[in-house]
Scaffold this active site. Structure first.
Site, PDB file in Angstrom:
ATOM      1  N   GLU A 114       0.868  -1.171   0.000  1.00 40.33           N
ATOM      2  CA  GLU A 114       0.000   0.000   0.000  1.00 40.33           C
ATOM      3  C   GLU A 114       0.903   1.219   0.000  1.00 40.33           C
ATOM      4  OE1 GLU A 114      -2.840   2.846   2.556  1.00 40.33           O
ATOM      5  OE2 GLU A 114      -2.664   0.788   3.290  1.00 40.33           O
ATOM      6  N   CYS A 120      -2.276   8.217   3.817  1.00 43.39           N
ATOM      7  CA  CYS A 120      -2.174   7.904   2.390  1.00 43.39           C
ATOM      8  C   CYS A 120      -3.506   8.060   1.673  1.00 43.39           C
ATOM      9  CB  CYS A 120      -1.622   6.493   2.205  1.00 43.39           C
ATOM     10  SG  CYS A 120      -2.489   5.259   3.188  1.00 43.39           S
TER      11      CYS A 120
END
Length: 484
Positions: free
Chosen positions: A260, A294
Site C-alpha cells: 500500500e 495515504c
C-alpha cells in the site's frame, strides 16, 4: 551500554529489539525526536545486517511449530492480545503521543482500529479453505490445499503506527506465517508495543520479531532482509518511491509483495451534493492527522454551479474543525512542513490562488502548519501531480462528468476517492469510472475497516489488506493428486 541524555539531562529510554521472544539491546542506537517538543524523547537500538539475520533465523526456526498451530489456538492468542491492548491502552497511547502526534483522539482511534483488526483476524483464522475439484481422470483425486508462505517481512510506517503496524503482522500470523517487523525509525516504541502485546498474549518465541534501524543503515538492512532465502513474501506500507525500490529488489529475488503506497485522493462534489456534508467530509478527509494519511483528500473537484458556495462552506468548516485552536496541526518533522510550503510557493508563483491559510505563518514549533486551500491549480505546478502528505488541499472546477472523471484519474496514484451527490445513480457512475481501490459515496476518502478489503490501483500499490482478502494474501495453493 550508556544511556542517552535528554536535553534536560534526564536519562531516556532505549527501545530494544524483540528477537526470539527476548528483548535485545545493542551498542548502536539512534535518537527518536518528538515532533511536539523537537527534543529527544528516547532512543532505539539500531539493527545492522547481523541483527536482521538473527531476527529472520528466529522466525524461520519458529515456523514449523506456528504453521501447525490449530486455528482455535491462534484465535485465542489473538483475542487475548486484543484484550491486553485494551488493558494497556493508556501506556500505548503515551508512546504514540511521544513519537508521532499530540492528538490523543487520533492515538485512541489507532488503538480502537488495531483491536478491531486483531479480533477480526481471530475470527477468520479457521476460515481458510481448500478444494477437491473434479479431475479429468475419475481414478485420480485432486486436492487443492492452502499453506502459509513461510517467513514474512513486514515494513510499516509511522503515520498510523498502531493500525498499520498491527495490520502488517496480524494477517500473516493469522494465516500461519512467522513475521519479522521492521519498525519505522520514527515510531519504534509504538511498534515495539505491538509485538510486546502479542508476546504477553502467548505467541510462541520467534513467531513475531521486531527490529529497527537508523536511516543510514536502512537500505543495507532492508536489502539483507529481502534477499534472505528464508523470507518468502514482503508486506510493505509506505511511500511510492520506496515501494518502487523494494518492489524492484523483491522482483530480482522473485519474491511476491503486498504494497500500500502513496495517494492523491480526489473528492468530487457534484451540483446536487449536500454541501454541508461534503464540506465536513472533505475537511476531515483532507486535514485529519494534518493530511498525513495515504488516503487523505488532496484534490476537491467541484461542479461550477455550486463552486463558490462550496468554497465558503468548506473554508468555514476547515476553520471550525482544524484551525480554531492556539496550536496549529502537528506534522511529523520540520521537513514535512517545508515540503508543503515549497509546494504552495511553487503553485502561487505560477498563478494558483491561496484562498485559505498562510504558509508563512510562524507557529509555536517548526513542525506545525495550519491548513492551506489552493485554487486555480494547473498541471505545470508541482502540487498537481505530487503527493503533499500534509495539510494542503487543491480545489478544481468542472462542468461535466467527463471532465470530473478525467481530472480524478489524471494522477499516477489510485488508492481511494470520494463522491458527493444525492443521486445514487450518479454516484455509482463516478465510482465505476474512477481508477482507485475504493470509492466512498457521501463519505470521506479516509476509510479503512477490518471487514472491507483495502488497497490501491496504479502507483498506489497492489494486493489487498483486511477482511478475508487480506488473509488470503498470506497463503498459497498447493495441488496434490493421488490415484484412488
Amino acid at each position: 551500554m550508556s544511556q542517552p541524555q535528554a536535553s534536560d539531562g534526564q536519562v531516556t529510554h532505549t527501545v530494544p529489539f524483540i528477537i526470539n521472544g527476548e528483548e535485545i539491546s545493542c551498542d548502536r542506537t539512534f535518537d527518536v525526536t518528538s515532533p511536539v517538543t523537537s527534543k529527544v524523547s528516547h532512543r532505539c537500538c539500531s539493527a545492522g545486517v547481523s541483527e536482521a539475520e538473527k531476527a529472520v533465523q528466529a522466525a524461520a526456526d519458529a515456523l514449523p511449530t506456528w504453521r501447525q498451530t490449530p486455528p482455535l489456538e491462534r484465535r485465542n492468542i489473538f483475542l487475548k492480545a486484543a484484550d491486553i491492548m485494551e488493558r494497556r491502552r493508556e501506556e500505548l497511547v503515551g508512546y504514540m503521543l511521544q513519537e508521532t502526534t499530540d492528538v490523543e483522539q487520533w492515538a485512541n482511534f489507532n488503538i480502537n482500529v488495531s483491536i478491531d483488526l486483531i479480533r477480526d483476524v481471530a475470527g477468520r483464522c479457521g476460515t481458510i479453505e481448500g478444494a477437491i475439484p473434479q479431475t479429468m481422470d475419475t481414478s485420480l483425486t485432486g486436492l487443492v490445499v492452502k499453506e502459509p508462505f513461510g517467513v514474512v517481512l513486514s515494513i510499516a510506517p509511522w503515520n498510523a503506527p498502531y493500525i498499520l503496524g498491527t495490520r502488517s503482522v496480524c494477517f500473516p500470523l493469522g494465516a500461519g506465517n512467522t513475521v519479522v517487523l521492521k519498525a519505522s525509525e520514527l515510531a519504534p516504541r509504538t511498534m515495539w508495543a505491538i509485538v510486546s502485546v502479542f508476546h504477553e498474549a502467548g505467541i510462541p518465541k520467534g513467531a513475531l520479531n521486531m527490529i529497527a534501524s537508523e536511516p543510514s543503515l536502512a537500505s543495507e538492512v532492508t536489502t539483507s532482509l529481502v534477499s534472505n532465502p528464508h523470507v518468502k513474501k514482503i508486506n510493505f506500507t509506505g511511500s511510492t518511491a520506496v515501494g518502487r525500490i523494494i518492489g524492484k529488489l523483491a522482483g530480482s529475488h522473485l519474491k511476491p509483495m503486498v504494497q500500500e503506497l502513496g495517494g492523491k485522493a480526489p473528492a468530487i462534489v457534484w451540483e446536487d451534493a449536500d454541501l454541508e456534508l461534503a464540506a465536513k467530509e472533505a475537511a476531515l478527509g483532507g486535514f485529519l492527522n494534518a493530511g498525513q494519511i495515504c488516503m487523505s483528500t488532496e484534490r476537491i473537484i467541484v461542479h461550477k454551479a455550486i463552486a463558490e458556495k462550496f468554497k465558503e462552506t468548506f473554508k468555514a468548516t476547515v476553520q471550525a474543525i482544524f484551525d480554531s485552536g492556539a496550536s496549529a496541526p502537528l506534522l511529523i518533522n520540520e521537513a514535512a512542513v517545508q515540503k508543503n510550503r515549497k509546494l504552495v510557493t511553487n503553485a502561487t508563483s505560477k498563478g494558483a490562488s491561496l484562498i485559505y491559510g498562510d504558509p508563512e505563518n510562524i507557529e509555536s514549533t517548526a513542525t506545525r502548519m495550519r491548513p492551506i486551500i489552493l485554487d486555480k491549480v494547473s498541471r505545470d505546478m508541482d502540487i498537481y501531480y505530487g503527493e503533499s502528505f500534509g495539510p494542503t488541499v487543491s480545489i478544481f472546477e468542472v462542468e461535466t462528468e467527463e471532465e470530473a472523471i478525467e481530472l480524478a484519474n489524471d494522477t499516477e496514484y489510485g488508492l481511494t476517492s470520494a463522491v458527493f451527490t444525492e443521486n445514487l445513480k450518479t454516484g455509482l457512475r463516478f465510482a465505476k469510472a474512477i481508477e482507485t481501490g475504493a470509492v466512498h459515496i457521501n463519505g470521506m476518502s479516509v476509510h479503512d475497516e477490518s471487514a472491507l478489503p483495502h488497497g490501491g490501483a496504479k502507483a498506489s500499490g497492489y494486493g489487498r489488506f483486511n477482511s478475508s482478502h487480506g488473509l488470503e494474501e498470506w497463503v498459497r495453493t498447493k495441488t496434490i493428486t493421488f490415484k484412488n
